[in-house]
Write a protein that holds these residues in place. Structure first.
Motif, PDB file in Angstrom:
ATOM      1  N   ALA A  82       0.831  -1.215   0.000  1.00  0.00           N
ATOM      2  CA  ALA A  82       0.000   0.000   0.000  1.00  0.00           C
ATOM      3  C   ALA A  82       0.863   1.263   0.000  1.00  0.00           C
ATOM      4  N   TRP A  83       1.937   1.263   0.776  1.00  0.00           N
ATOM      5  CA  TRP A  83       2.825   2.438   0.806  1.00  0.00           C
ATOM      6  C   TRP A  83       3.523   2.619  -0.535  1.00  0.00           C
ATOM      7  N   ARG A  84       4.017   1.517  -1.108  1.00  0.00           N
ATOM      8  CA  ARG A  84       4.714   1.613  -2.397  1.00  0.00           C
ATOM      9  C   ARG A  84       3.763   2.089  -3.492  1.00  0.00           C
ATOM     10  N   GLU A  85       2.526   1.600  -3.496  1.00  0.00           N
ATOM     11  CA  GLU A  85       1.576   2.030  -4.522  1.00  0.00           C
ATOM     12  C   GLU A  85       1.329   3.530  -4.456  1.00  0.00           C
ATOM     13  N   ARG A  86       1.372   4.093  -3.270  1.00  0.00           N
ATOM     14  CA  ARG A  86       1.141   5.534  -3.104  1.00  0.00           C
ATOM     15  C   ARG A  86       2.393   6.368  -3.346  1.00  0.00           C
ATOM     16  N   GLY A  98       3.831   1.392  -9.378  1.00  0.00           N
ATOM     17  CA  GLY A  98       2.801   1.621 -10.385  1.00  0.00           C
ATOM     18  C   GLY A  98       3.243   1.246 -11.784  1.00  0.00           C
ATOM     19  N   ALA A  99       4.554   1.149 -11.964  1.00  0.00           N
ATOM     20  CA  ALA A  99       5.097   0.784 -13.273  1.00  0.00           C
ATOM     21  C   ALA A  99       5.367  -0.714 -13.389  1.00  0.00           C
ATOM     22  N   GLY A 100       4.887  -1.494 -12.411  1.00  0.00           N
ATOM     23  CA  GLY A 100       4.962  -2.943 -12.543  1.00  0.00           C
ATOM     24  C   GLY A 100       6.089  -3.644 -11.814  1.00  0.00           C
ATOM     25  N   PRO A 108      22.530  -1.439  -0.905  1.00  0.00           N
ATOM     26  CA  PRO A 108      21.354  -2.266  -1.183  1.00  0.00           C
ATOM     27  C   PRO A 108      20.174  -1.835  -0.306  1.00  0.00           C
ATOM     28  N   HIS A 109      18.981  -1.792  -0.916  1.00  0.00           N
ATOM     29  CA  HIS A 109      17.802  -1.322  -0.193  1.00  0.00           C
ATOM     30  C   HIS A 109      16.535  -1.698  -0.941  1.00  0.00           C
ATOM     31  N   LEU A 110      15.428  -1.722  -0.190  1.00  0.00           N
ATOM     32  CA  LEU A 110      14.101  -1.961  -0.754  1.00  0.00           C
ATOM     33  C   LEU A 110      13.328  -0.659  -0.577  1.00  0.00           C
ATOM     34  N   THR A 111      13.170   0.090  -1.659  1.00  0.00           N
ATOM     35  CA  THR A 111      12.520   1.401  -1.589  1.00  0.00           C
ATOM     36  C   THR A 111      11.034   1.256  -1.274  1.00  0.00           C
ATOM     37  N   ILE A 112      10.590   2.095  -0.327  1.00  0.00           N
ATOM     38  CA  ILE A 112       9.185   2.146   0.053  1.00  0.00           C
ATOM     39  C   ILE A 112       8.546   3.429  -0.465  1.00  0.00           C
ATOM     40  N   ALA A 113       9.246   4.550  -0.310  1.00  0.00           N
ATOM     41  CA  ALA A 113       8.709   5.855  -0.726  1.00  0.00           C
ATOM     42  C   ALA A 113       9.844   6.682  -1.294  1.00  0.00           C
ATOM     43  N   ASP A 114       9.536   7.436  -2.350  1.00  0.00           N
ATOM     44  CA  ASP A 114      10.537   8.248  -3.032  1.00  0.00           C
ATOM     45  C   ASP A 114       9.951   9.632  -3.293  1.00  0.00           C
ATOM     46  N   ASP A 132       8.473  14.209   1.753  1.00  0.00           N
ATOM     47  CA  ASP A 132       9.076  14.992   2.836  1.00  0.00           C
ATOM     48  C   ASP A 132       9.178  14.123   4.093  1.00  0.00           C
ATOM     49  N   ASP A 133       9.922  14.624   5.080  1.00  0.00           N
ATOM     50  CA  ASP A 133      10.195  13.849   6.286  1.00  0.00           C
ATOM     51  C   ASP A 133       8.943  13.449   7.055  1.00  0.00           C
ATOM     52  N   ALA A 134       7.931  14.291   7.074  1.00  0.00           N
ATOM     53  CA  ALA A 134       6.707  13.961   7.810  1.00  0.00           C
ATOM     54  C   ALA A 134       6.034  12.719   7.231  1.00  0.00           C
ATOM     55  N   VAL A 135       5.983  12.621   5.921  1.00  0.00           N
ATOM     56  CA  VAL A 135       5.404  11.438   5.266  1.00  0.00           C
ATOM     57  C   VAL A 135       6.270  10.223   5.554  1.00  0.00           C
ATOM     58  N   LEU A 136       7.580  10.373   5.431  1.00  0.00           N
ATOM     59  CA  LEU A 136       8.477   9.253   5.684  1.00  0.00           C
ATOM     60  C   LEU A 136       8.381   8.791   7.137  1.00  0.00           C
ATOM     61  N   ASP A 137       8.236   9.727   8.066  1.00  0.00           N
ATOM     62  CA  ASP A 137       8.079   9.372   9.486  1.00  0.00           C
ATOM     63  C   ASP A 137       6.826   8.532   9.701  1.00  0.00           C
ATOM     64  N   GLU A 138       5.723   8.926   9.055  1.00  0.00           N
ATOM     65  CA  GLU A 138       4.463   8.182   9.185  1.00  0.00           C
ATOM     66  C   GLU A 138       4.604   6.762   8.649  1.00  0.00           C
ATOM     67  N   ILE A 139       5.203   6.634   7.492  1.00  0.00           N
ATOM     68  CA  ILE A 139       5.384   5.314   6.884  1.00  0.00           C
ATOM     69  C   ILE A 139       6.295   4.455   7.752  1.00  0.00           C
ATOM     70  N   GLU A 140       7.392   5.042   8.205  1.00  0.00           N
ATOM     71  CA  GLU A 140       8.347   4.287   9.021  1.00  0.00           C
ATOM     72  C   GLU A 140       7.689   3.787  10.307  1.00  0.00           C
ATOM     73  N   ALA A 141       6.896   4.624  10.969  1.00  0.00           N
ATOM     74  CA  ALA A 141       6.223   4.217  12.198  1.00  0.00           C
ATOM     75  C   ALA A 141       5.327   3.000  11.944  1.00  0.00           C
ATOM     76  N   ASP A 142       4.622   3.010  10.826  1.00  0.00           N
ATOM     77  CA  ASP A 142       3.772   1.868  10.474  1.00  0.00           C
ATOM     78  C   ASP A 142       4.609   0.623  10.191  1.00  0.00           C
ATOM     79  N   LEU A 143       5.669   0.783   9.422  1.00  0.00           N
ATOM     80  CA  LEU A 143       6.477  -0.371   9.027  1.00  0.00           C
ATOM     81  C   LEU A 143       7.196  -1.017  10.197  1.00  0.00           C
TER      82      LEU A 143
END
Length: 179
Positions: free
Chosen positions: A29-33, A39-41, A126-132, A135-146
């Protein structure tokens, strides 16, 4: 491959990735957003080498050489226990990352005309990208969930050759690692 916006990828570009299907329930869900590559497959993955050779060069001979080179590398287990960041990017950090670095080095040494990320970085992380591009506020929210969904473990037993058709990425071939 999410480090470069998918919109900047040209038809015929290729990349080599290891899929991490075990991460999908936590990250989809985070990656799709927030990750254009989703979104590119491109599924949840760690990039081995991007960009690789143009699709016109990734012929049967190259695929045979990839199968040989990657078939000499042992399959391995990864564990994702923490997140990491680049500017505007949140990712899951694989542990250990040495086998992934070895895969990248194996391919880059065999095809020096295709350095990781076009030679843009002195060190490949090496890394598995979640969000690109967030801003930091969005990344903080995602990280807290993950963090509540970790750890994730995965067995890496193959490397996939992905090809961009101008709009979407598709798997062209998969190369088994040594069991």
């Amino acid at each position: 491959m999410a480090d470069d916006s998918t919109s900047r990828c040209a038809a015929g570009q290729t990349g080599l990735v290891v899929g991490i299907p075990e991460a999908e329930p936590a990250v989809r869900a985070w990656r799709e957003r927030f990750d254009p590559s989703a979104g590119a497959g491109i599924p949840a993955h760690v990039t081995v080498l991007f960009p690789f050779l143009d699709v016109g060069r990734a012929d049967a001979r190259v695929c045979s050489a990839l199968a040989d080179a990657l078939g000499r590398q042992h399959a391995f287990d990864l564990r994702f226990e923490s997140c990491g960041r680049f500017p505007g990017v949140l990712y899951l950090a694989p542990e250990p990352d040495t086998p992934l670095r070895r895969l990248t080095d194996t391919i880059a040494d065999r095809w020096p005309e295709a350095p990781p990320y076009g030679g843009k970085y002195t060190e490949v992380v090496p890394h598995l990208t979640i969000a690109d591009g967030q801003d930091d506020a969005v990344l903080d929210e995602i990280e807290a969930d993950l963090l509540g969904r970790l750890p994730i473990t995965s067995r890496v037993s193959s490397v996939d050759l992905m090809v961009h058709d101008g709009a979407k990425w598709q798997e062209r071939a998969s190369f088994a690692l040594r069991a």
